[in-house]
Design an enzyme around this catalytic site. Sequence first.
Site, PDB file in Angstrom:
ATOM      1  N   ASP A  54      12.330   8.944  13.870  1.00  0.00           N
ATOM      2  CA  ASP A  54      11.884   7.852  13.529  1.00  0.00           C
ATOM      3  C   ASP A  54      11.469   6.454  14.556  1.00  0.00           C
ATOM      4  O   ASP A  54      11.907   7.146  15.721  1.00  0.00           O
ATOM      5  CB  ASP A  54      12.858   7.188  12.718  1.00  0.00           C
ATOM      6  CG  ASP A  54      12.604   5.544  12.068  1.00  0.00           C
ATOM      7  OD1 ASP A  54      12.293   5.417  10.552  1.00  0.00           O
ATOM      8  OD2 ASP A  54      11.612   5.216  12.730  1.00  0.00           O
TER       9      ASP A  54
ATOM     10  N   LEU B  48       9.447  10.850   5.045  1.00  0.00           N
ATOM     11  CA  LEU B  48       8.904   9.801   4.581  1.00  0.00           C
ATOM     12  C   LEU B  48       8.175   9.044   5.101  1.00  0.00           C
ATOM     13  O   LEU B  48       7.821   7.545   5.696  1.00  0.00           O
ATOM     14  CB  LEU B  48      10.480   9.239   4.063  1.00  0.00           C
ATOM     15  CG  LEU B  48      11.251   9.790   3.028  1.00  0.00           C
ATOM     16  CD1 LEU B  48      12.587  10.687   3.786  1.00  0.00           C
ATOM     17  CD2 LEU B  48      12.027   9.431   2.293  1.00  0.00           C
TER      18      LEU B  48
ATOM     19  N   SER C 191       3.525   1.710   5.096  1.00  0.00           N
ATOM     20  CA  SER C 191       3.969   1.833   3.970  1.00  0.00           C
ATOM     21  C   SER C 191       3.034   0.394   3.278  1.00  0.00           C
ATOM     22  O   SER C 191       3.163   0.402   1.937  1.00  0.00           O
ATOM     23  CB  SER C 191       5.206   1.743   3.226  1.00  0.00           C
ATOM     24  OG  SER C 191       6.225   0.681   3.867  1.00  0.00           O
TER      25      SER C 191
ATOM     26  N   THR D  74       3.717   8.417  -3.089  1.00  0.00           N
ATOM     27  CA  THR D  74       3.612   7.080  -3.830  1.00  0.00           C
ATOM     28  C   THR D  74       2.295   7.397  -5.077  1.00  0.00           C
ATOM     29  O   THR D  74       1.731   8.129  -5.123  1.00  0.00           O
ATOM     30  CB  THR D  74       2.773   5.863  -3.207  1.00  0.00           C
ATOM     31  OG1 THR D  74       2.383   4.921  -3.903  1.00  0.00           O
ATOM     32  CG2 THR D  74       1.618   6.828  -2.365  1.00  0.00           C
ATOM     33  N   ASP D  75       2.704   6.785  -6.251  1.00  0.00           N
ATOM     34  CA  ASP D  75       2.372   6.767  -6.949  1.00  0.00           C
ATOM     35  C   ASP D  75       1.090   6.242  -7.247  1.00  0.00           C
ATOM     36  O   ASP D  75      -0.348   5.634  -7.746  1.00  0.00           O
ATOM     37  CB  ASP D  75       2.852   5.582  -8.238  1.00  0.00           C
ATOM     38  CG  ASP D  75       2.860   4.566  -8.714  1.00  0.00           C
ATOM     39  OD1 ASP D  75       2.922   4.086  -7.502  1.00  0.00           O
ATOM     40  OD2 ASP D  75       3.816   3.622 -10.093  1.00  0.00           O
ATOM     41  N   GLU D  76       0.745   5.724  -6.347  1.00  0.00           N
ATOM     42  CA  GLU D  76      -0.827   4.119  -5.761  1.00  0.00           C
ATOM     43  C   GLU D  76      -1.877   5.283  -5.414  1.00  0.00           C
ATOM     44  O   GLU D  76      -3.089   4.999  -5.513  1.00  0.00           O
ATOM     45  CB  GLU D  76      -0.078   3.113  -4.642  1.00  0.00           C
ATOM     46  CG  GLU D  76       0.543   2.378  -4.486  1.00  0.00           C
ATOM     47  CD  GLU D  76       0.485   1.428  -4.052  1.00  0.00           C
ATOM     48  OE1 GLU D  76      -0.326   1.333  -3.251  1.00  0.00           O
ATOM     49  OE2 GLU D  76       1.892   1.031  -3.902  1.00  0.00           O
TER      50      GLU D  76
ATOM     51  N   TYR E 138      -3.508   2.131   2.187  1.00  0.00           N
ATOM     52  CA  TYR E 138      -2.732   2.763   2.273  1.00  0.00           C
ATOM     53  C   TYR E 138      -2.483   3.919   1.426  1.00  0.00           C
ATOM     54  O   TYR E 138      -2.530   5.370   2.064  1.00  0.00           O
ATOM     55  CB  TYR E 138      -1.483   1.398   1.807  1.00  0.00           C
ATOM     56  CG  TYR E 138      -0.713   2.620   1.290  1.00  0.00           C
ATOM     57  CD1 TYR E 138      -0.178   3.128   2.396  1.00  0.00           C
ATOM     58  CD2 TYR E 138       0.177   1.848   0.258  1.00  0.00           C
ATOM     59  CE1 TYR E 138       1.512   3.650   1.504  1.00  0.00           C
ATOM     60  CE2 TYR E 138       1.227   2.829  -0.439  1.00  0.00           C
ATOM     61  CZ  TYR E 138       1.876   3.457   0.463  1.00  0.00           C
ATOM     62  OH  TYR E 138       2.929   3.964   0.123  1.00  0.00           O
TER      63      TYR E 138
ATOM     64  N   LYS F  76      -2.383   8.451   1.992  1.00  0.00           N
ATOM     65  CA  LYS F  76      -1.308   9.037   1.500  1.00  0.00           C
ATOM     66  C   LYS F  76      -1.839   9.992   0.626  1.00  0.00           C
ATOM     67  O   LYS F  76      -1.414  11.001   0.055  1.00  0.00           O
ATOM     68  CB  LYS F  76      -0.350   7.656   0.608  1.00  0.00           C
ATOM     69  CG  LYS F  76       0.298   6.930   1.104  1.00  0.00           C
ATOM     70  CD  LYS F  76       1.558   7.669   1.744  1.00  0.00           C
ATOM     71  CE  LYS F  76       2.890   8.150   1.709  1.00  0.00           C
ATOM     72  NZ  LYS F  76       4.218   8.531   2.138  1.00  0.00           N
TER      73      LYS F  76
END
Length: 360
Positions: A32, A80, A84, A133-135, A167, A171
């Site tokens: 990270d 990950l 975000s 993500t579902d976005e 964003y 993604k």
Amino acid sequence: MKILVTGGAGFIGSAVVRHIINNTSYSVINLDKLTYAGNLKSLESIADSGRYTFEQVDICDALELKRVFEQYKPNIVMHLAAESHVDRSIDGPGEFIKTNIVGTYTLLEQARHHWSQLEADEKALFKFHHISTDEVYGDLPHPDEQQADEPLPLFTEETAYNPSSPYSASKASSDHLVRAWARTYNLPTVITNCSNNYGPYHFPEKLIPLVILNALAGKSLPIYGKGNQIRDWLYVEDHAEALVKVATEGVAGQTYNIGGHNEKQNIEVVQQICLILDEIKPKPTKYSEQIIFVEDRPGHDMRYAIDASKIKNELDWQPKETFESGLKKTVLWYLENEQWCNNVLSGEYKLERLGVGVKD
Ligand code: NAD
């Protein structure tokens, strides 16, 4: 089994790391950069484990990634690390392009190099799990716009990509890169697309922790637009369990949608938090009196909802928490962890509104 988790100091990443250390015999290398969203205090409960190691590395740094792959020789990568927050992507999209697209490309290349040099048995085991993500699917029709008897559609693994914000576009790009590396180079990849998470250790720029902390501080509780935007909420520890299941049992080349079966309007979420606080931390006035309506987010998606039947049928996973049980646990956690909250708020972010436009 050694799992390299990128973004393990973030909200979901830290839940994944805690889940692996507490519930499996696997080792974790947490890689990270520690941006504003990364916090090693979220990992204090497992930091002393002999199966846990931390590496402060930027996923855009190819040389450092190469060193980490050579040093630890992970069997699985769970990716990950990302910028975000949609509101931050409206104010400054550059970091999202860099980390989410260039960073994912850099990590894919180093993972491919590592994988190509493995012995046949290790090669067969290896997996690159991209957490998304579902976005990326854009938004779905809202019940307010439909006839009462019309069925409301859900996102499936076949839904076409149609991202709305910097964003979600970044993604979506990273998902496409992962698919291309699987198809072109045969890298064994899995992708998961998940709905909105909530739970402990959530950075307070996001709706649920922001509302809890503002409510407790006696501040106003700003709702974007009419507050009728719908999200499908999933408790973060349920997500962490699903992710480890996909990373270890998912079929290479597949995508799995993960959701909580909890479609709620934002205003309902805020009202429910107020009711929980009225019950467990009563004061002379109702917390809901602090609610105010503010200008909507530009390009705001109206509804997300996940069809999670594939992961249920193929990997036997479904969420344990209901929204009611998970939300109560979350509010209690914020009440009991004032020190974690104070530490997070001692940085640059002070619960102010974000996402009002690019700062030129
Ligand atoms: P987060 O913002 O809380 O954490 C992100 C972590 O990544 C932080 O620890 C940060 O320090 C690290 N990071 C950022 N840039 C980095 C870089 N260049 N190199 C290395 N590390 C870097 O995010 P989150 O909410 O935990 O989300 C994790 C992942 O899950 C993201 O990929 C996100 O797109 C996805 N996701 C989130 C949600 C949600 O509701 N939060 C839902 C679905 C999917």
